[in-house]
Design a protein around this motif. Structure first.
Motif, short mmCIF file in Angstrom:
data_model
loop_
_atom_site.label_atom_id
_atom_site.label_comp_id
_atom_site.label_asym_id
_atom_site.label_seq_id
_atom_site.Cartn_x
_atom_site.Cartn_y
_atom_site.Cartn_z
N TYR A 82 0.95 -1.19 0.10
CA TYR A 82 -0.01 0.00 -0.04
C TYR A 82 0.99 1.51 0.01
O TYR A 82 1.92 1.30 0.63
CB TYR A 82 -0.78 0.04 1.22
CG TYR A 82 -1.99 -0.82 1.02
CD1 TYR A 82 -2.06 -2.16 1.22
CD2 TYR A 82 -3.28 -0.18 0.76
CE1 TYR A 82 -3.46 -2.94 1.07
CE2 TYR A 82 -4.54 -0.87 0.59
CZ TYR A 82 -4.39 -2.25 0.90
OH TYR A 82 -5.60 -3.09 0.51
N GLN A 88 0.93 5.70 0.54
CA GLN A 88 0.19 6.69 1.12
C GLN A 88 0.73 8.12 0.74
O GLN A 88 2.14 8.26 1.11
CB GLN A 88 0.02 6.64 2.57
CG GLN A 88 -0.76 7.75 3.05
CD GLN A 88 -0.99 7.63 4.52
OE1 GLN A 88 -0.27 7.18 5.45
NE2 GLN A 88 -2.27 8.18 4.80
N LEU A 104 -4.56 6.01 2.26
CA LEU A 104 -3.84 4.76 1.91
C LEU A 104 -4.41 4.10 0.53
O LEU A 104 -5.63 4.02 0.62
CB LEU A 104 -3.78 3.60 3.03
CG LEU A 104 -3.00 3.51 4.07
CD1 LEU A 104 -3.51 2.66 5.35
CD2 LEU A 104 -1.47 3.08 3.47
N GLN A 105 -3.53 3.61 -0.26
CA GLN A 105 -4.44 3.06 -1.39
C GLN A 105 -3.34 1.88 -1.77
O GLN A 105 -1.92 1.69 -1.76
CB GLN A 105 -4.35 3.90 -2.61
CG GLN A 105 -3.30 4.67 -2.99
CD GLN A 105 -3.35 5.62 -4.02
OE1 GLN A 105 -3.33 5.46 -5.17
NE2 GLN A 105 -3.66 6.97 -3.50
N LEU A 106 -4.15 0.81 -2.42
CA LEU A 106 -3.26 -0.40 -2.87
C LEU A 106 -2.29 0.07 -4.05
O LEU A 106 -2.87 0.53 -5.03
CB LEU A 106 -4.35 -1.27 -3.24
CG LEU A 106 -3.79 -2.77 -3.69
CD1 LEU A 106 -2.95 -3.46 -2.57
CD2 LEU A 106 -4.82 -3.55 -4.28
N ARG A 125 -0.33 -6.13 -5.51
CA ARG A 125 -0.56 -7.35 -4.38
C ARG A 125 0.07 -8.51 -5.41
O ARG A 125 0.29 -8.53 -6.56
CB ARG A 125 -2.00 -7.76 -4.39
CG ARG A 125 -2.70 -8.20 -5.80
CD ARG A 125 -4.13 -8.21 -5.60
NE ARG A 125 -4.97 -6.89 -5.87
CZ ARG A 125 -6.17 -6.66 -5.83
NH1 ARG A 125 -6.92 -7.63 -5.47
NH2 ARG A 125 -6.53 -5.72 -6.28
N GLU A 165 -9.35 -5.77 -3.05
CA GLU A 165 -8.70 -4.54 -2.25
C GLU A 165 -9.50 -4.23 -1.37
O GLU A 165 -10.88 -3.95 -1.54
CB GLU A 165 -8.51 -3.65 -3.45
CG GLU A 165 -7.87 -2.30 -3.04
CD GLU A 165 -7.76 -1.33 -4.39
OE1 GLU A 165 -7.91 -1.71 -5.49
OE2 GLU A 165 -7.37 -0.05 -4.12
#
Lengths: 110, 114
Positions: free
Chosen positions: A36, A38, A44-46, A49, B102
């Motif tokens: 994540y 910021q 906060l953002q992904l 993954r 997500e």
């Protein structure tokens, strides 16, 4: 217990230099790993993954189960990459919460 | 683009007072979370909520904390009697499913207990 370790609180690199943000985890099962980000004054953002195995904004991360690592890499840092980066772990699938590392502040110097 | 909204952005309260932090998750999401981040420390999980009940909670989430979804849109975190150590940034998050999808985070509420 699950744990995520980000050994560097602050990482400063020059623009155009390679970046590697380290993340190690401890979990005996098969975790799902995330990064994540910021940016200043944003939420906060992904970023990415491990299961999607994609490159976002030039960043990649490979899950190394042998070394229990999920380091975030970018070959050429940009000033706009300056932000807080959090590595996070989730226990396999299902409604389980994210376990975060302490975060690394990346500062890209012009 | 839909986003998670938290109010207020900053709350100052006296020790011992009750506070309610509010969150509006993304409308079609089913899983809701509260996290907190004490200044200089990592983001810590507090509680997850699904189908109108708590599905998981951490050791931090003691009897002083409660969560509620009073209507179809809001998701609240209540701290009954605040302590100085409750001062932190509180983040709400939601996801459409509980698996590897997500989690979308709100911008956070900074709680300062004086």
């Amino acid at each position: 217990a699950q744990r995520v370790t980000q050994p560097e609180k602050l990482l400063s690199v020059f623009k155009g230099a390679p970046v590697e943000l380290k993340c190690n985890y401890s979990y005996s099962g098969s975790p799902e790993l995330f990064w994540y980000v910021q940016y200043s004054r944003q939420r906060l953002q992904l970023l990415l993954r491990h299961i999607s195995r994609e490159s976002i904004k030039g960043f990649t991360a490979d899950l190394n189960k042998g070394e229990t690592s999920f380091h975030l890499k970018k070959p050429f840092a940009q000033e706009e990459d300056s932000a807080m980066y959090y590595c996070a772990l989730k226990l396999s699938s299902g409604n389980t919460p994210l376990v975060f590392g302490k975060g690394t502040r990346l500062s890209v110097i012009a | 683009e839909p986003e998670v909204t938290q109010t207020p952005s900053h709350q100052v309260t006296q020790m011992g007072q009750e506070v309610i932090l509010r969150c509006v998750p993304i409308s079609n999401h089913l899983y809701f979370y509260w996290y907190r981040q004490i200044l200089g420390q990592k983001v810590e999980f507090l509680v997850s909520f699904y189908n109108n009940e708590i599905s998981e909670k951490s050791e931090i989430f003691d009897d002083q904390f409660s969560v509620e979804r009073p209507d179809g849109s809001n998701f609240t975190l209540k701290i009954r009697s605040t302590k100085l150590e409750d001062s932190a940034m509180y983040f709400c998050a939601s996801s459409s499913t509980g698996g590897d999808t997500e989690a979308f985070f709100g911008q956070g509420t900074r709680l300062t207990v004086v």
